[in-house]
Motif scaffolding. Sequence first.
Motif, PDB file in Angstrom:
ATOM      1  N   ILE A 137       0.878  -1.173   0.000  1.00  0.00           N
ATOM      2  CA  ILE A 137       0.000   0.000   0.000  1.00  0.00           C
ATOM      3  C   ILE A 137       0.910   1.215   0.000  1.00  0.00           C
ATOM      4  CG2 ILE A 137      -1.765   1.278   1.268  1.00  0.00           C
ATOM      5  CD1 ILE A 137      -2.658  -1.387   2.485  1.00  0.00           C
ATOM      6  N   GLU A 138       0.658   2.128  -0.912  1.00  0.00           N
ATOM      7  CA  GLU A 138       1.575   3.261  -1.093  1.00  0.00           C
ATOM      8  C   GLU A 138       0.794   4.574  -1.169  1.00  0.00           C
ATOM      9  OE1 GLU A 138       5.468   4.188  -3.905  1.00  0.00           O
ATOM     10  OE2 GLU A 138       3.878   2.863  -4.620  1.00  0.00           O
ATOM     11  N   SER A 139       1.273   5.579  -0.443  1.00  0.00           N
ATOM     12  CA  SER A 139       0.653   6.912  -0.483  1.00  0.00           C
ATOM     13  C   SER A 139       1.181   7.683  -1.688  1.00  0.00           C
ATOM     14  CB  SER A 139       0.971   7.689   0.791  1.00  0.00           C
ATOM     15  OG  SER A 139       0.456   7.033   1.918  1.00  0.00           O
ATOM     16  N   LYS A 140       0.280   8.100  -2.533  1.00  0.00           N
ATOM     17  CA  LYS A 140       0.674   8.881  -3.712  1.00  0.00           C
ATOM     18  C   LYS A 140       0.752  10.370  -3.404  1.00  0.00           C
ATOM     19  CE  LYS A 140       0.658   5.203  -6.299  1.00  0.00           C
ATOM     20  NZ  LYS A 140       1.915   4.630  -6.838  1.00  0.00           N
ATOM     21  N   ASN A 141       0.210  10.767  -2.246  1.00  0.00           N
ATOM     22  CA  ASN A 141       0.235  12.172  -1.857  1.00  0.00           C
ATOM     23  C   ASN A 141       0.357  12.232  -0.339  1.00  0.00           C
ATOM     24  OD1 ASN A 141      -2.438  11.595  -0.917  1.00  0.00           O
ATOM     25  ND2 ASN A 141      -3.199  12.016  -3.000  1.00  0.00           N
ATOM     26  N   ALA A 142      -0.029  13.355   0.226  1.00  0.00           N
ATOM     27  CA  ALA A 142       0.133  13.525   1.671  1.00  0.00           C
ATOM     28  C   ALA A 142      -0.879  12.721   2.479  1.00  0.00           C
ATOM     29  CB  ALA A 142       0.023  15.010   2.024  1.00  0.00           C
ATOM     30  N   SER A 143      -1.960  12.309   1.858  1.00  0.00           N
ATOM     31  CA  SER A 143      -2.979  11.553   2.591  1.00  0.00           C
ATOM     32  C   SER A 143      -2.630  10.066   2.608  1.00  0.00           C
ATOM     33  CB  SER A 143      -4.354  11.754   1.942  1.00  0.00           C
ATOM     34  OG  SER A 143      -4.356  11.253   0.624  1.00  0.00           O
ATOM     35  N   ILE A 144      -2.988   9.427   3.708  1.00  0.00           N
ATOM     36  CA  ILE A 144      -2.676   8.001   3.883  1.00  0.00           C
ATOM     37  C   ILE A 144      -3.911   7.185   3.501  1.00  0.00           C
ATOM     38  CG2 ILE A 144      -2.029   6.228   5.549  1.00  0.00           C
ATOM     39  CD1 ILE A 144      -0.682   8.487   7.161  1.00  0.00           C
ATOM     40  N   PRO A 145      -3.782   6.192   2.631  1.00  0.00           N
ATOM     41  CA  PRO A 145      -4.940   5.400   2.201  1.00  0.00           C
ATOM     42  C   PRO A 145      -5.603   4.705   3.392  1.00  0.00           C
ATOM     43  CG  PRO A 145      -3.039   4.970   0.793  1.00  0.00           C
ATOM     44  CD  PRO A 145      -2.538   5.781   1.957  1.00  0.00           C
ATOM     45  N   ASN A 146      -6.925   4.727   3.397  1.00  0.00           N
ATOM     46  CA  ASN A 146      -7.681   4.054   4.449  1.00  0.00           C
ATOM     47  C   ASN A 146      -8.104   2.675   3.928  1.00  0.00           C
ATOM     48  OD1 ASN A 146      -9.124   3.452   6.753  1.00  0.00           O
ATOM     49  ND2 ASN A 146     -10.953   4.584   6.095  1.00  0.00           N
ATOM     50  N   VAL A 147      -7.134   1.769   3.807  1.00  0.00           N
ATOM     51  CA  VAL A 147      -7.388   0.465   3.219  1.00  0.00           C
ATOM     52  C   VAL A 147      -6.419  -0.560   3.809  1.00  0.00           C
ATOM     53  CG1 VAL A 147      -5.812   0.873   1.272  1.00  0.00           C
ATOM     54  CG2 VAL A 147      -7.659  -0.799   1.037  1.00  0.00           C
ATOM     55  N   ASN A 148      -6.896  -1.770   3.932  1.00  0.00           N
ATOM     56  CA  ASN A 148      -6.057  -2.898   4.323  1.00  0.00           C
ATOM     57  C   ASN A 148      -6.027  -3.917   3.191  1.00  0.00           C
ATOM     58  OD1 ASN A 148      -5.573  -1.823   6.846  1.00  0.00           O
ATOM     59  ND2 ASN A 148      -7.038  -3.146   7.906  1.00  0.00           N
ATOM     60  N   LEU A 149      -4.920  -4.636   3.074  1.00  0.00           N
ATOM     61  CA  LEU A 149      -4.844  -5.773   2.170  1.00  0.00           C
ATOM     62  C   LEU A 149      -5.075  -7.035   2.991  1.00  0.00           C
ATOM     63  CD1 LEU A 149      -1.758  -4.943  -0.091  1.00  0.00           C
ATOM     64  CD2 LEU A 149      -4.184  -4.679  -0.617  1.00  0.00           C
ATOM     65  N   THR A 150      -6.002  -7.882   2.525  1.00  0.00           N
ATOM     66  CA  THR A 150      -6.379  -9.069   3.295  1.00  0.00           C
ATOM     67  C   THR A 150      -6.311 -10.316   2.426  1.00  0.00           C
ATOM     68  OG1 THR A 150      -7.847  -7.777   4.735  1.00  0.00           O
ATOM     69  CG2 THR A 150      -8.196 -10.159   4.662  1.00  0.00           C
TER      70      THR A 150
END
Length: 473
Positions: A282-295
């Motif tokens: 999971i990678e942030s493309k900008n200043a915001s952090i993705p709200n996601v999990n990999l399961t």
Amino acid sequence: METLLTRLGFSFFLLYLFTFCDLSVSFSPIDNYLVNCGASLDSTVDNRRFVSDSSGSSISHLLSSPQTFSVCAGTLPPGLPLIYHTARVFTAPSKYVFDVKDPGTHMVRLHFHQFSSSKLNLGESQFHVLVNGLVALTNFSGGNLVGPKVVEYLLWVSSEKLEISFVPAKRSKFSFVNAIEVISAPKDLILETAQSVNGDKVEIFEGLNKQAFEVMYRVTVGGAKVTPFNDSLWRTWVPDDGYLKSSEGSTRVYFAGRIKYQAGGASREVGPDNVYDSARLIESKNASIPNVNLTWEFPVIENYKYLVRVHFCDIASISLGLLFFNVYVNGHLAFRDLDLSDATNYLLASPFYADFVVDADHSGVVSVSVGPSNKSMGYTVDAILNGVEIMKMNNSVGSLDGNLPAELVLKCWPRRSVGILLPLIAFACLLLSLSVIIHRRKGKVHHVPWSKLPADVPEIFLKQGGLQLSSKV
């Protein structure tokens, strides 16, 4: 000046050696048995020689069986390894006994592939398998196989022998095996402790290395299949695509550099380069952090504990100290704010793994998730996973397949004399009873108490006495 140049040259040589050369020594097990069951000749698979167990071979003494024969397939698909062209068949309880020179964890692999021959159809088999008193398989049937199947176990061996027993489920059935591997494992493959995850509670699990395991899943994340040829312990790692719940928000990454194994860390035997040089992240493309999990979800059987081993290697960060993330097992937080830089002594592309013990719940799956933590940062990698292994642990009765201990599984095999002996005993008892009755009846007719007669008794009295005795009788 010459001395200085010599020292500088030597320093650059060492730098080159450590940077571009692999100093690790390939693993060479002390106990290394590869058995080509039922074959008359040896076979080579992935540069490994499987030795024939036929009479007269160098390992024929390992087999102890009162009733066994070999079968050979008529035709098989092209490209199938030769070890699956033959099989050893048992029509009574039989076993292989291996000498153990290196006590500790051993890997046991059983190879099965059903086919039809002129003698019988292996699909009609039904049997149990025991490994050193551990119930490994119950009511296993070749008819359920759609292709070659390798069942792998890890177990602690402290004795000088390792026994693998094959027991037909009933007298009308039989057991078989195509090939067997018994290999002493590296000492760091299974450690003594792990983290036990029970709800939100994480505790130390002691004695992990003394447990028995069946390998259920061995998955490389983001990469291609890893074959035994590319694994120092001859394992197979399958791609994760079939277990990833959703790839949304994830990125695959591949690494062309050298994986940096360190002393005291994850070794090449714990996980090969081909597992650690690919990942999903999971990678942030900008200043915001993705709200996601990999399961990832793995179907399992209830009422067992499972060892969940997760593999990490930071092959994506541009600098140290940027990657922080959480790890979840069965939806519970197992590792908060995992810092791979700290875990690997501040070295990128260096592998790290963690072991967790969990109970299978009613959902029928064991799940593994990674996601951003409170320490995750923008414009960076916020979670990563390179590999997963799921291993079933033996239950309280020493079984990996069912609730019967080895003693009861062995008793399921009917004794040869039982079916005939009981009717014979009943018939003999009947004959004996009739004989006693007849003997008693004859005794009442002919038996007269004897006494000496006086010499002066007239003959008429003798005749009358005889008549009287006869009438009384």
